[in-house]
Structures are given as structure tokens and as C-alpha cells.
Design an enzyme around this catalytic site. Structure first.
Site, short mmCIF file in Angstrom:
data_model
loop_
_atom_site.label_atom_id
_atom_site.label_comp_id
_atom_site.label_asym_id
_atom_site.label_seq_id
_atom_site.Cartn_x
_atom_site.Cartn_y
_atom_site.Cartn_z
N ALA A 1 -14.00 12.05 10.54
CA ALA A 1 -15.40 12.03 10.76
C ALA A 1 -16.09 11.90 12.25
CB ALA A 1 -15.83 10.90 9.85
N GLN B 1 0.80 -1.05 0.06
CA GLN B 1 -0.04 -0.08 -0.11
C GLN B 1 0.91 1.11 0.15
OE1 GLN B 1 -2.11 1.86 3.47
NE2 GLN B 1 -4.06 1.21 2.42
N GLN C 1 -9.30 -2.36 21.19
CA GLN C 1 -8.56 -2.08 22.49
C GLN C 1 -7.18 -2.49 22.41
OE1 GLN C 1 -11.22 -3.85 25.28
NE2 GLN C 1 -9.60 -3.95 26.65
N GLU D 1 -10.26 7.77 3.49
CA GLU D 1 -10.13 8.02 5.02
C GLU D 1 -9.55 9.47 5.19
OE1 GLU D 1 -9.25 4.87 4.13
OE2 GLU D 1 -11.05 3.99 5.06
N CYS E 1 -3.80 -8.18 19.66
CA CYS E 1 -5.28 -8.26 19.64
C CYS E 1 -5.97 -8.65 20.88
CB CYS E 1 -5.48 -9.12 18.30
SG CYS E 1 -7.34 -9.87 18.34
N ASP F 1 -8.87 -6.21 32.78
CA ASP F 1 -9.46 -5.99 31.57
C ASP F 1 -9.04 -7.16 30.72
OD1 ASP F 1 -7.87 -5.50 29.14
OD2 ASP F 1 -7.31 -3.57 29.86
N LYS G 1 -13.80 12.45 41.45
CA LYS G 1 -12.74 13.21 40.98
C LYS G 1 -13.06 14.49 40.16
CE LYS G 1 -11.04 9.34 38.09
NZ LYS G 1 -12.01 8.38 38.55
N HIS H 1 -10.90 9.78 8.96
CA HIS H 1 -10.49 9.72 10.33
C HIS H 1 -11.22 10.90 11.15
CE1 HIS H 1 -8.26 6.33 9.51
NE2 HIS H 1 -7.30 6.77 8.95
N CYS I 1 -12.84 -11.29 15.50
CA CYS I 1 -12.46 -9.92 15.65
C CYS I 1 -13.89 -9.35 16.34
CB CYS I 1 -12.10 -9.34 14.60
SG CYS I 1 -12.44 -7.33 14.82
N TYR J 1 -6.85 10.88 3.66
CA TYR J 1 -5.37 10.91 3.32
C TYR J 1 -5.24 11.83 2.02
CZ TYR J 1 -4.44 7.74 6.98
OH TYR J 1 -4.32 7.17 8.10
P1 NAP Z 1 -12.53 1.78 37.06
O1 NAP Z 1 -12.21 2.07 35.62
O2 NAP Z 1 -11.30 1.55 37.89
O3 NAP Z 1 -13.54 2.66 37.61
C1 NAP Z 1 -14.13 2.80 38.85
C2 NAP Z 1 -14.83 4.16 38.76
O4 NAP Z 1 -15.34 3.87 40.30
C3 NAP Z 1 -14.05 5.18 38.86
O5 NAP Z 1 -14.80 6.14 38.17
C4 NAP Z 1 -13.85 5.63 40.33
O6 NAP Z 1 -14.07 6.99 40.24
C5 NAP Z 1 -14.93 5.10 41.07
N1 NAP Z 1 -14.28 4.63 42.42
C6 NAP Z 1 -13.43 3.77 42.73
N2 NAP Z 1 -13.34 3.60 44.12
C7 NAP Z 1 -14.56 3.93 44.68
C8 NAP Z 1 -15.00 3.89 45.90
N3 NAP Z 1 -14.43 3.34 46.91
N4 NAP Z 1 -16.05 4.45 45.99
C9 NAP Z 1 -16.78 5.15 45.09
N5 NAP Z 1 -16.14 5.27 43.76
C10 NAP Z 1 -15.15 4.53 43.48
O7 NAP Z 1 -13.42 0.33 37.16
P2 NAP Z 1 -14.52 -0.19 36.05
O8 NAP Z 1 -15.25 0.71 35.41
O9 NAP Z 1 -15.06 -1.38 37.07
O10 NAP Z 1 -13.76 -1.05 35.18
C11 NAP Z 1 -13.10 -2.25 35.30
C12 NAP Z 1 -11.90 -2.56 34.10
O11 NAP Z 1 -12.62 -2.79 33.14
C13 NAP Z 1 -11.32 -1.40 33.82
O12 NAP Z 1 -9.80 -1.71 33.59
C14 NAP Z 1 -11.72 -0.72 32.58
O13 NAP Z 1 -10.97 -0.26 31.56
C15 NAP Z 1 -12.29 -2.17 32.21
N6 NAP Z 1 -13.39 -2.20 31.10
C16 NAP Z 1 -13.14 -1.42 29.91
C17 NAP Z 1 -14.49 -1.26 29.10
C18 NAP Z 1 -14.33 -0.41 27.89
O14 NAP Z 1 -15.19 0.18 27.14
N7 NAP Z 1 -12.87 -0.60 27.11
C19 NAP Z 1 -15.54 -1.37 29.64
C20 NAP Z 1 -15.96 -1.77 30.77
C21 NAP Z 1 -14.72 -2.07 31.64
P3 NAP Z 1 -13.89 8.04 41.67
O15 NAP Z 1 -12.52 7.68 42.26
O16 NAP Z 1 -13.51 9.46 40.75
O17 NAP Z 1 -15.23 8.32 42.13
FE1 SF4 Z 2 -10.38 -6.99 16.66
FE2 SF4 Z 2 -8.62 -5.27 17.46
FE3 SF4 Z 2 -10.26 -6.07 19.19
FE4 SF4 Z 2 -8.42 -7.78 18.02
S1 SF4 Z 2 -8.15 -6.10 19.51
S2 SF4 Z 2 -10.70 -8.19 18.56
S3 SF4 Z 2 -8.19 -7.12 16.14
S4 SF4 Z 2 -10.79 -4.95 17.20
#
Ligand code: NAP
Ligand code: SF4
Length: 675
Positions: free
Chosen positions: A255, A101, A340, A165, A354, A659, A566, A253, A335, A167
Site C-alpha cells: 500500500a 503465528q 529506525q 497485509e 530498538c 543519529d 550530488k 505491505h 515506542c 500474504y
Molecule cells: P546528512 O544526512 O549527512 O546530510 C547533510 C547534507 O548536507 C547532505 O545532503 C550533503 O549533500 C550536504 N552537505 C554536506 N556537507 C556540505 C557542505 N560542506 N556544504 C554544503 N552542503 C553540504 O546530515 P543531516 O541531514 O544533518 O543528518 C544528520 C544525521 O541525522 C544523519 O545521520 C541522519 O540520518 C540523521 N537524521 C535522520 C532522520 C530520519 O528521518 N531518520 C532525520 C533527521 C536526521 P551534498 O554533499 O550532496 O550537497
Molecule cells: Fe519503536 Fe522500532 Fe523505533 Fe524502537 S526502533 S522506537 S520499536 S519504531
């Protein structure tokens, strides 16, 4: 399923391909490693061995200005040819074809000598481009030809020109970014002159035997983008100029409409590809959110496209094609479009990987191992992402694995994630795990709580503790009231959640919960719902395929407030490339956010807080606690004193970094370390 369409051979230009699946171009970040060509060669080799007949490399710049970032791949001089030849030789020895590419980043380049048709900065780049002079335009055409020539010398079967996209090539064709008044701007004929001159010049120099694929922008999804009629005219001009295959790109990108995330329905844009196919006589490929062989087959059968262009699915499973061909599509590691470990890594300057296949782009680091000559009898406790991944990898290596799970089904936290609207792709991961457990004869014991003594009596050599996490309980006064639910309770029993809700904790799970509780299931098909929701003109007739008067967003079915203590910006811990989508969705539905506060107590009236010195009540029928997790490690102490070989993986090991990507990656690394 037979996949008759997918495995009908096709002759395109000089190439005869045994199937209709192209492995699409991906930035891997391997160009920034110690051994870019060696690692890329191994990455492509595994995909070629897996039956891909045509691979498109990541973008290679034809000159310095076109580099996406300093240190990215470039092919400008004869002395570089030998390095690229390592890649072409490796792939072609497996019987596959590979094309390079050519990507000129234009105004998306992340350095300070970037160029564009007009001096208009992109909203997603802090660097300002300079407008190309006539001499620079002519030089850049020569640079593209030189790059294609060198690619041919390096043994590539052809090239793909990246013209989508947003470019450089796309910047010339779009009124949005091309404000020139000379022969390179203005009417469509002038705007198209630059990319068409490149195609014609390459064809003239390299002859008809050299394969030229063009990735053109079909739906721009930005203001002042072109409409589908202009896209069709351009596709016809590409055909006349000598392009062999048109690949269809969706969205710039910059959008503000998602195009590849999990919330985008599968195959959401193949209708637009069909419009290009109707306009030309050369083959056309469909791309974006095609992640299963079944869908790919359907798209070709429906006549929307001749080929499918899959990229991330080849990170998830190098053997995608082989498994489909052998009618083992249930074994494909799908996929899930989470971004992530691929795109989020890239934007965090990390090598791509992945979530469902941590070996992706790390083939030379995690070498596949032969079967062990010393099989161990291993007990795994917990069938969440970590326990499942470890069990499967260790069983593949010939170890004797028993997987104990206290619940009635596998999945752990994945069973909650799959309930979030737009996250049902997690079902594919659960399907894959189940099929692999069966295939590799893992002894799965559901509804089984075990203790250290039982495991010892059963004669296990080692124990892997993957018992995961439990939602953190608050110590706040009133948090044991009936109107307070953990996120697990709310996901499993949404009928217990009232109309006015306060969600405590705005991490990934807090956002997922807000999505889950606010979503209004509509009875339209997912693609129409998606188009309505994001204001996409499904006829493509409007500029940029954006509706002039998009429908009003559907409001949340509940009154929801998401709170955090926070003072930080909300959503900071969400995925780099997907967090904005969740935030926009929730804003549209009217979900409120409130931060920089402390919690006082909960009572029947709701959550009592103090914000900037002022005590307030947030009225609520239900408080849902999404305040992180604690390790579920009740067994740990007794296991430590009973087993020398005890390993912890996933949330029970490092609850703060819980996670799915980390759980799977840690689990597989442990499995690779076994003898
Ligand atoms: P998190 O990301 O650590 O968030 C926990 C939240 O709770 C924070 O916003 C914190 O905010 C609050 N908290 C922490 N301790 C607390 C307490 N003792 N009392 C009250 N509030 C408190 O945890 P999570 O949302 O459970 O996610 C867990 C993991 O899963 C993370 O690694 C996350 O990235 C992953 N995950 C990712 C996705 C995604 O879309 N990629 C989706 C779901 C989960 P404050 O301290 O400001 O109050
Ligand atoms: Fe698909 Fe990327 Fe998620 Fe792997 S990390 S499942 S390639 S979107």
C-alpha cells in the site's frame, strides 16, 4: 491511572488471560543468527517476565513455498518440535501463554518457487509467483494443519493465522490478487474458501481446546481490495468456522499509505476494528499505532476492541504491562514509531533492535548486570540522547552520576526533532529520560558549563564527554548574511524564515526542515486530517477503503526548494521504510528538489549556483543550512590532559554517523562495560 479495562481478565476460547494486552508478532531477524531458538527464548522470556499474558511469535511457514525468505522459520516435521519447545517452556515457566503465528508469504516470498492464487507479481517483489493448482491448494491446507498440529506438540497454546497485509491467505480473499474462476476465486464465498477451509480443518484436527486467532485484513488500502462490508462478512464466517479471536490488520505491505510510521496518528485505525467488533460475537483485537497504556485503555473503554495487539512497544519496553499494572506508566519507554532500528534493520538484513532500547533482541549479548560493588563518581557532559542514556544506565548500575548540561533543559538535538510535524513522539522519549533521571537519582545540573579543572577539583573518577554537535557552517561567500540561518536557528525561530526558502542539504535534517517549513496546521482532528491527506475512506465502504475522489493536497505555506550538490537520487539517506512517506508528503505540497549542482555564493537575492555548466540564481528570502554537523568538542583537549578515564559518546565521538539510535546504543554499551 488505574487501567481498569486493561486489567479486567478475559476468557477467550480455552485461554483465560489476566489482561487485555497481546504482544504481537514481529520479525526479529533472530532466525538468521547462530542461536535462533536460544535468543528467541530469552527475548520472549523478558517480555513474559514483564507481565505479557499472550505472546504471538514471529511468522513460521507451514511449507517451503511459504517461506518469506530462504532460512526463515518453518515447522513442517516432528524433528523440529524440540527446538520450538525451548521457547514454549521458557515462556510458560513465567506464567504466560504463547501462540505461534503461521505465515505463508504467498507472492511476497523472496525466493524463486513462490506461489499465489493467481500469477500476479507484487509491485514490491521482483519474484514472479506461479498460480496454485487445485492439488497445491489442497496440499497447502494440509500443510497448515500439519504445522498447527506440530505447534501443539511443541507446547504452543494455539496459533495465529496471518491473513492480512497481503500474504497468501489475504491474496485469496482479495479481488486484487485472486483472479481465479474455479471454486477458489470469484465471489466472496469462493475467495474465502481457502482460509476458511484451513480454520475448519485445524479446528477439526486439534479440537476446541486449541486456541485459534486469525489476523484478518480490515482496511486493505490498495486498489481492488475489499470493502468493510466484505470484511465484516468474512469475520462472521471466521467466527462460524471456529476462530476464537479476530485480530485486525491494516493495509497491505504494498500500500502507498503509511500504517505504522510516526506520521500515522496514534490509534488511527481503531474505528475500523470497531466495525469488525460490531459484526461478531467473539473478541476482537485492535492493532497499529497503539503505543501507550492510556490509549489502549481508551480503545477498550470506548468499545472499539476487546484486546489490544502491541508489537513494537514490546521492543521498546519489555516491562510495558508490569509498569501499567503497577500504575507506573510514566516509566514506560515508549515506542516512538520511528522504524529506525526495527523494520529498517530487518530490510537491511540486520537483527532487529530498538532505537530507544538497544537491548531488544540482544538480550543474550547485553546481559543485565547486578549493581556494582565499586561505584564510580562520573561526570557526564551533555544531556542529549547519548549523555542521558549513559547517565541512566550507569546510575542503574549503582554509579554516582552528575550530568552537566549547558542549556536550560535536557534533550539536545531531540528538542529540534520534536518540532518536526508528525515527530512529536520524541516528547515521549524526553519524558522517559526525565522520569528515569529522577528515579535513578542522577544529579542533573542544567545551565551548567563546566571545565576540566572544575571537574578535577570536584573529584570525579571519570568523565564522559557527550557534548554532541553543532550545525556545520558554510564557507560559501555570503553565508554570514542575515538571510542565512542554521537549521537550529530555523527550528527555534521559524518567524525569521521568509516565504521563499532554499534549504541547502537534503539529508534527514534537510527533509525534516522542509516538512517543518511547509506544514500547514489544520484545525481538524489528527485522524481526519490523516485520512483526508492519504485518501482513506473513513467509512470503509469503497474497495480497499480508498476514496474515489480524494481531496486535493494542501500546498506548502512557503515556496521551498531543497538542494544538494550530488547527482544522486534525492532521499537516499532517509529511513528505508519511512523515507518514501516524507518524499510523497513533500511532493504533494509542491516542495521542489534540485541536485547535481555547485554553490557559488549567497546574496540578498538568494543562492547562486552552477548546474551542468550554467550559472543560475535560486531566488530566496531565506537560505536554511542543513549541511551536516561538526563535533562540539571544545573541552576535549583539556579533558584528555586531565583525566585518564575519559570517554566520548554520541556525535562528539563520531559526527558522521550521528543519529539518536547510534548515540543511545553507544552510550548503553559504554555503561555495560563499567565495572
Ligand atoms: P546528512 O544526512 O549527512 O546530510 C547533510 C547534507 O548536507 C547532505 O545532503 C550533503 O549533500 C550536504 N552537505 C554536506 N556537507 C556540505 C557542505 N560542506 N556544504 C554544503 N552542503 C553540504 O546530515 P543531516 O541531514 O544533518 O543528518 C544528520 C544525521 O541525522 C544523519 O545521520 C541522519 O540520518 C540523521 N537524521 C535522520 C532522520 C530520519 O528521518 N531518520 C532525520 C533527521 C536526521 P551534498 O554533499 O550532496 O550537497
Ligand atoms: Fe519503536 Fe522500532 Fe523505533 Fe524502537 S526502533 S522506537 S520499536 S519504531
Amino acid at each position: 491511572m488505574m487501567f481498569k479495562q486493561l486489567f479486567t481478565p478475559i476468557k477467550i476460547g480455552s485461554l483465560t488471560l489476566p489482561n487485555r494486552i497481546i504482544m504481537g508478532s514481529m520479525h526479529t531477524g533472530l532466525d538468521h543468527t547462530d542461536d535462533p531458538f536460544g535468543r528467541l527464548a530469552e527475548f520472549y522470556k523478558e517480555r513474559a517476565q514483564g507481565g505479557v499474558s499472550l505472546i504471538v511469535t514471529g511468522g513460521v511457514s507451514p511449507n517451503e513455498e511459504g517461506l518469506i525468505a530462504p532460512g526463515a522459520m518453518m515447522l513442517t516435521e516432528a524433528k523440529q518440535v524440540a527446538s520450538y519447545k525451548l521457547i514454549t517452556d521458557t515462556v510458560q515457566q513465567q506464567g504466560s501463554h504463547i501462540i505461534m503465528q503461521i505465515l505463508h508469504a504467498g507472492r511476497y516470498a523472496k525466493h524463486d518457487h513462490l506461489v499465489a492464487p493467481s500469477a500476479i507479481r507484487s509491485p514490491i517483489n521482483r519474484f514472479e509467483p506461479s498460480a496454485m493448482t487445485e492439488a497445491q491448494i489442497l496440499q497447502t491446507i494440509d500443510d497448515f494443519v500439519n504445522c498447527a498440529d506440530l505447534a501443539q506438540q511443541a507446547g504452543f497454546n494455539g496459533i495465529e493465522l496471518l491473513g492480512s497485509e497481503g500474504y497468501l491467505l489475504n491474496e485469496f480473499t482479495a479481488p486484487r490478487t485472486n483472479h481465479r474462476s474455479d471454486q477458489w476465486g470469484g465471489c466472496l464465498e469462493n475467495r474465502a474458501r481457502f482460509p476458511l477451509s484451513i480454520v475448519r480443518s485445524i479446528r477439526e484436527k486439534l479440537g476446541t481446546g486449541f486456541f485459534i486467532q486469525y489476523r484478518m485484513s480490515v482496511l486493505e488500502l490498495v486498489e481492488d481490495g475489499w470493502n468493510i462490508e466484505e470484511a465484516q462478512s468474512f469475520a462472521q464466517a471466521l467466527e462460524t468456522a471456529g476462530v476464537d479471536l479476530i485480530n485486525t490488520g491494516i493495509g497491505w505491505h504494498e500500500a502507498s499509505i503509511p500504517t505504522i510510521a510516526m506520521t500515522v496518528p496514534r490509534g488511527a485505525f481503531s474505528w475500523a476494528t470497531a466495525k469488525i467488533k460490531q459484526a461478531v460475537n467473539i473478541p476482537v483485537a485492535a492493532a497499529n499505532r497503539i503505543n501507550t497504556a492510556e490509549l489502549a485503555e481508551e480503545i477498550i473503554k470506548r468499545g472499539d476492541a476487546d484486546m489490544v495487539y502491541l508489537s513494537r512497544p514490546f521492543l521498546a519496553d519489555p516491562d510495558f504491562v508490569l509498569k501499567a499494572k503497577q500504575q507506573r506508566s510514566q516509566e514506560i519507554n515508549t515506542c516512538i514509531a520511528c522504524n529506525q532500528s526495527c523494520l529498517d534493520h530487518l530490510f537491511n538484513n540486520k537483527t532487529v533492535s530498538c532505537l530507544v532500547n538497544p537491548r531488544a533482541c540482544h538480550e543474550t549479548i547485553y546481559r543485565l548486570k547486578p549493581k556494582t560493588t565499586r561505584p564510580q563518581k562520573i561526570a557526564v557532559i551533555g544531556a542529549g540522547a547519548a549523555g542521558l542514556s549513559f547517565s541512566i544506565e550507569a546510575a542503574k548500575q549503582g554509579h554516582n552520576i552528575t550530568l552537566f548540561e549547558a542549556a536550560a533543559s535536557i534533550g539536545g538535538q531531540l528538542l529540534l526533532a520534536r518540532k518536526v510535524p508528525g515527530k512529536d513522539e520524541f516528547d515521549e522519549l524526553l519524558r522517559y529520560f526525565q522520569v528515569m533521571l529522577d528515579k535513578h537519582a542522577v544529579n542533573l545540573q542544567l545551565n551548567s558549563r563546566v571545565d576540566a579543572q572544575q571537574l578535577k577539583a570536584a573529584g570525579f573518577d571519570a568523565v564522559v564527554l557527550a557534548s554532541g554537535i553543532k550545525p556545520r557552517k558554510l564557507t560559501l561567500p555570503g553565508s554570514d548574511q542575515a538571510n542565512v540561518l542554521s537549521y537550529e536557528q530555523a527550528f527555534n525561530s521559524p518567524e525569521k524564515v521568509g516565504q521563499r526558502v532554499v534549504i541547502i542539504g537534503a539529508g534527514g535534517i534537510g527533509y525534516d526542515m522542509a516538512e517543518f517549513l511547509s506544514h500547514h496546521a489544520l484545525n481538524t482532528d489528527p485522524v481526519s486530517e490523516f485520512n483526508n491527506n492519504w485518501g482513506i475512506d473513513a467509512d470503509g465502504k469503497q474497495p480497499g477503503a480508498l476514496l474515489k475522489n480524494p481531496a486535493k493536497p494542501t500546498k506548502s505555506i512557503r515556496d521551498i526548494t531543497l538542494v544538494q550538490r550530488k547527482a544522486d537520487k534525492f532521499g537516499r539517506t532517509l529511513g528505508k521504510t519511512t523515507g518514501w512517506i516524507h518524499q510523497v508528503e513533500l511532493q504533494k505540497r509542491g516542495v521542489k528538489t534540485l541536485g547535481d549542482l555547485s554553490y557559488n555564493k549567497i546574496d540578498a537575492a538568494g543562492l547562486h549556483i552552477t548546474q551542468r555548466g550554467e550559472a543560475k540564481l535560486l531566488p530566496a528570502d531565506t537560505i536554511v543550512v542543513c549541511a551536516g554537523q561538526e563535533a562540539r568538542d571544545d573541552l576535549a583537549d583539556s579533558l584528555v590532559s586531565t583525566f585518564k578515564a575519559l570517554y566520548r559518546i554520541g556525535g562528539v565521538n563520531e559526527v558522521r554517523e550521528l543519529d539518536a539510535a547510534k548515540a543511545i546504543s553507544d552510550a548503553q554499551q559504554l555503561a555495560y562495560q563499567l565495572n
